[in-house]
Design a protein around this motif. Sequence first.
Motif, PDB file in Angstrom:
ATOM      1  N   ASN A  54       0.815  -1.215   0.000  1.00  0.00           N
ATOM      2  CA  ASN A  54       0.000   0.000   0.000  1.00  0.00           C
ATOM      3  C   ASN A  54       0.848   1.263   0.000  1.00  0.00           C
ATOM      4  O   ASN A  54       1.926   1.298   0.599  1.00  0.00           O
ATOM      5  CB  ASN A  54      -0.915   0.029   1.221  1.00  0.00           C
ATOM      6  CG  ASN A  54      -2.112  -0.863   1.047  1.00  0.00           C
ATOM      7  OD1 ASN A  54      -2.160  -1.698   0.162  1.00  0.00           O
ATOM      8  ND2 ASN A  54      -3.100  -0.674   1.908  1.00  0.00           N
ATOM      9  N   MET A  55       0.346   2.283  -0.673  1.00  0.00           N
ATOM     10  CA  MET A  55       0.921   3.622  -0.609  1.00  0.00           C
ATOM     11  C   MET A  55      -0.216   4.576  -0.272  1.00  0.00           C
ATOM     12  O   MET A  55      -1.388   4.289  -0.555  1.00  0.00           O
ATOM     13  CB  MET A  55       1.570   4.029  -1.927  1.00  0.00           C
ATOM     14  CG  MET A  55       2.646   3.078  -2.403  1.00  0.00           C
ATOM     15  SD  MET A  55       3.502   3.663  -3.876  1.00  0.00           S
ATOM     16  CE  MET A  55       4.700   4.796  -3.142  1.00  0.00           C
ATOM     17  N   GLY A  56       0.153   5.695   0.335  1.00  0.00           N
ATOM     18  CA  GLY A  56      -0.920   6.608   0.710  1.00  0.00           C
ATOM     19  C   GLY A  56      -0.428   7.983   1.088  1.00  0.00           C
ATOM     20  O   GLY A  56       0.779   8.247   1.130  1.00  0.00           O
ATOM     21  N   TRP A  57      -1.400   8.842   1.333  1.00  0.00           N
ATOM     22  CA  TRP A  57      -1.138  10.212   1.768  1.00  0.00           C
ATOM     23  C   TRP A  57      -1.919  10.476   3.058  1.00  0.00           C
ATOM     24  O   TRP A  57      -3.096  10.100   3.164  1.00  0.00           O
ATOM     25  CB  TRP A  57      -1.553  11.210   0.699  1.00  0.00           C
ATOM     26  CG  TRP A  57      -0.701  11.172  -0.519  1.00  0.00           C
ATOM     27  CD1 TRP A  57      -0.926  10.455  -1.662  1.00  0.00           C
ATOM     28  CD2 TRP A  57       0.539  11.861  -0.707  1.00  0.00           C
ATOM     29  NE1 TRP A  57       0.103  10.656  -2.553  1.00  0.00           N
ATOM     30  CE2 TRP A  57       1.007  11.516  -1.992  1.00  0.00           C
ATOM     31  CE3 TRP A  57       1.293  12.745   0.060  1.00  0.00           C
ATOM     32  CZ2 TRP A  57       2.208  12.023  -2.518  1.00  0.00           C
ATOM     33  CZ3 TRP A  57       2.473  13.240  -0.457  1.00  0.00           C
ATOM     34  CH2 TRP A  57       2.918  12.887  -1.730  1.00  0.00           C
ATOM     35  N   TYR A  58      -1.244  11.117   3.984  1.00  0.00           N
ATOM     36  CA  TYR A  58      -1.848  11.551   5.227  1.00  0.00           C
ATOM     37  C   TYR A  58      -1.550  13.037   5.370  1.00  0.00           C
ATOM     38  O   TYR A  58      -0.677  13.565   4.693  1.00  0.00           O
ATOM     39  CB  TYR A  58      -1.254  10.779   6.408  1.00  0.00           C
ATOM     40  CG  TYR A  58      -1.639   9.316   6.429  1.00  0.00           C
ATOM     41  CD1 TYR A  58      -1.099   8.432   5.502  1.00  0.00           C
ATOM     42  CD2 TYR A  58      -2.547   8.824   7.363  1.00  0.00           C
ATOM     43  CE1 TYR A  58      -1.452   7.090   5.504  1.00  0.00           C
ATOM     44  CE2 TYR A  58      -2.903   7.487   7.371  1.00  0.00           C
ATOM     45  CZ  TYR A  58      -2.354   6.629   6.441  1.00  0.00           C
ATOM     46  OH  TYR A  58      -2.716   5.306   6.440  1.00  0.00           O
ATOM     47  N   ARG A  59      -2.274  13.690   6.253  1.00  0.00           N
ATOM     48  CA  ARG A  59      -2.001  15.111   6.483  1.00  0.00           C
ATOM     49  C   ARG A  59      -2.178  15.455   7.944  1.00  0.00           C
ATOM     50  O   ARG A  59      -2.916  14.791   8.672  1.00  0.00           O
ATOM     51  CB  ARG A  59      -2.898  15.990   5.614  1.00  0.00           C
ATOM     52  CG  ARG A  59      -4.385  15.942   5.965  1.00  0.00           C
ATOM     53  CD  ARG A  59      -5.199  16.730   4.947  1.00  0.00           C
ATOM     54  NE  ARG A  59      -6.624  16.726   5.242  1.00  0.00           N
ATOM     55  CZ  ARG A  59      -7.566  17.215   4.459  1.00  0.00           C
ATOM     56  NH1 ARG A  59      -7.233  17.757   3.282  1.00  0.00           N
ATOM     57  NH2 ARG A  59      -8.831  17.174   4.809  1.00  0.00           N
ATOM     58  N   GLN A  60      -1.483  16.510   8.348  1.00  0.00           N
ATOM     59  CA  GLN A  60      -1.569  16.975   9.718  1.00  0.00           C
ATOM     60  C   GLN A  60      -1.624  18.494   9.726  1.00  0.00           C
ATOM     61  O   GLN A  60      -0.674  19.157   9.286  1.00  0.00           O
ATOM     62  CB  GLN A  60      -0.386  16.476  10.548  1.00  0.00           C
ATOM     63  CG  GLN A  60      -0.509  16.782  12.022  1.00  0.00           C
ATOM     64  CD  GLN A  60       0.490  16.004  12.853  1.00  0.00           C
ATOM     65  OE1 GLN A  60       1.485  15.503  12.354  1.00  0.00           O
ATOM     66  NE2 GLN A  60       0.215  15.899  14.149  1.00  0.00           N
ATOM     67  N   ALA A  61      -2.731  19.023  10.213  1.00  0.00           N
ATOM     68  CA  ALA A  61      -2.898  20.460  10.348  1.00  0.00           C
ATOM     69  C   ALA A  61      -2.416  20.878  11.734  1.00  0.00           C
ATOM     70  O   ALA A  61      -2.379  20.059  12.661  1.00  0.00           O
ATOM     71  CB  ALA A  61      -4.366  20.830  10.147  1.00  0.00           C
ATOM     72  N   GLY A 112       7.384  15.049   4.602  1.00  0.00           N
ATOM     73  CA  GLY A 112       6.265  15.978   4.653  1.00  0.00           C
ATOM     74  C   GLY A 112       6.454  17.150   3.709  1.00  0.00           C
ATOM     75  O   GLY A 112       7.575  17.629   3.507  1.00  0.00           O
ATOM     76  N   THR A 113       5.363  17.602   3.136  1.00  0.00           N
ATOM     77  CA  THR A 113       5.389  18.772   2.267  1.00  0.00           C
ATOM     78  C   THR A 113       4.205  19.668   2.633  1.00  0.00           C
ATOM     79  O   THR A 113       3.085  19.187   2.823  1.00  0.00           O
ATOM     80  CB  THR A 113       5.360  18.365   0.774  1.00  0.00           C
ATOM     81  OG1 THR A 113       5.500  19.520  -0.049  1.00  0.00           O
ATOM     82  CG2 THR A 113       4.068  17.646   0.405  1.00  0.00           C
ATOM     83  N   GLN A 114       4.475  20.956   2.746  1.00  0.00           N
ATOM     84  CA  GLN A 114       3.454  21.897   3.192  1.00  0.00           C
ATOM     85  C   GLN A 114       2.522  22.266   2.047  1.00  0.00           C
ATOM     86  O   GLN A 114       2.971  22.631   0.954  1.00  0.00           O
ATOM     87  CB  GLN A 114       4.103  23.165   3.739  1.00  0.00           C
ATOM     88  CG  GLN A 114       3.121  24.237   4.185  1.00  0.00           C
ATOM     89  CD  GLN A 114       2.357  23.857   5.435  1.00  0.00           C
ATOM     90  OE1 GLN A 114       2.931  23.381   6.414  1.00  0.00           O
ATOM     91  NE2 GLN A 114       1.042  24.067   5.428  1.00  0.00           N
ATOM     92  N   VAL A 115       1.233  22.184   2.319  1.00  0.00           N
ATOM     93  CA  VAL A 115       0.206  22.675   1.398  1.00  0.00           C
ATOM     94  C   VAL A 115      -0.570  23.764   2.126  1.00  0.00           C
ATOM     95  O   VAL A 115      -1.114  23.516   3.212  1.00  0.00           O
ATOM     96  CB  VAL A 115      -0.741  21.552   0.953  1.00  0.00           C
ATOM     97  CG1 VAL A 115      -1.929  22.116   0.178  1.00  0.00           C
ATOM     98  CG2 VAL A 115       0.009  20.531   0.113  1.00  0.00           C
ATOM     99  N   THR A 116      -0.589  24.950   1.551  1.00  0.00           N
ATOM    100  CA  THR A 116      -1.303  26.067   2.149  1.00  0.00           C
ATOM    101  C   THR A 116      -2.316  26.602   1.147  1.00  0.00           C
ATOM    102  O   THR A 116      -1.961  26.932   0.017  1.00  0.00           O
ATOM    103  CB  THR A 116      -0.348  27.191   2.554  1.00  0.00           C
ATOM    104  OG1 THR A 116       0.621  26.671   3.470  1.00  0.00           O
ATOM    105  CG2 THR A 116      -1.104  28.331   3.220  1.00  0.00           C
ATOM    106  N   VAL A 117      -3.575  26.674   1.566  1.00  0.00           N
ATOM    107  CA  VAL A 117      -4.651  27.155   0.702  1.00  0.00           C
ATOM    108  C   VAL A 117      -5.183  28.449   1.298  1.00  0.00           C
ATOM    109  O   VAL A 117      -5.697  28.468   2.413  1.00  0.00           O
ATOM    110  CB  VAL A 117      -5.775  26.121   0.579  1.00  0.00           C
ATOM    111  CG1 VAL A 117      -6.835  26.606  -0.412  1.00  0.00           C
ATOM    112  CG2 VAL A 117      -5.219  24.767   0.152  1.00  0.00           C
TER     113      VAL A 117
END
Length: 120
Positions: free
Chosen positions: A33-40, A113-118
């Motif tokens: 498995n591969m996947g993406w997670y996020r942490q705010a 980790g890579t930052q995503v800012t919207v």
Amino acid sequence: QVQLVESGGGLVQAGGSLRLSCAASGRFKSINNMGWYRQAPGKQRELVATIASGGSVNYADSVKGRFTISRDNAKNTVYLQMNSLKPEDTAVYYCNALLRESWATINNYWGQGTQVTVSS
């Protein structure tokens, strides 16, 4: 040494799109498995999307219909296409992979980790 290297994060306006990539490198026999997670900030890490070696996918309800996970097994790479981004998608996004390193050993790896800012 196994590494997961992410790219593609950045700053985007609400409604925009970004594409994240994560490439696995090093010595291993295969990737499960591969996947993406996020942490705010101030929140726990949460699942965004996963994709199995055979291609079956799973999404968090909050991203269904907006995000698409895919993988290129020849390149040992997983992608996350993020469309219709919202300010609440702002987080550090982490790549995850289960790698078979020997016939008896499967290990779990995380990217840096890579930052995503919207922005609204």
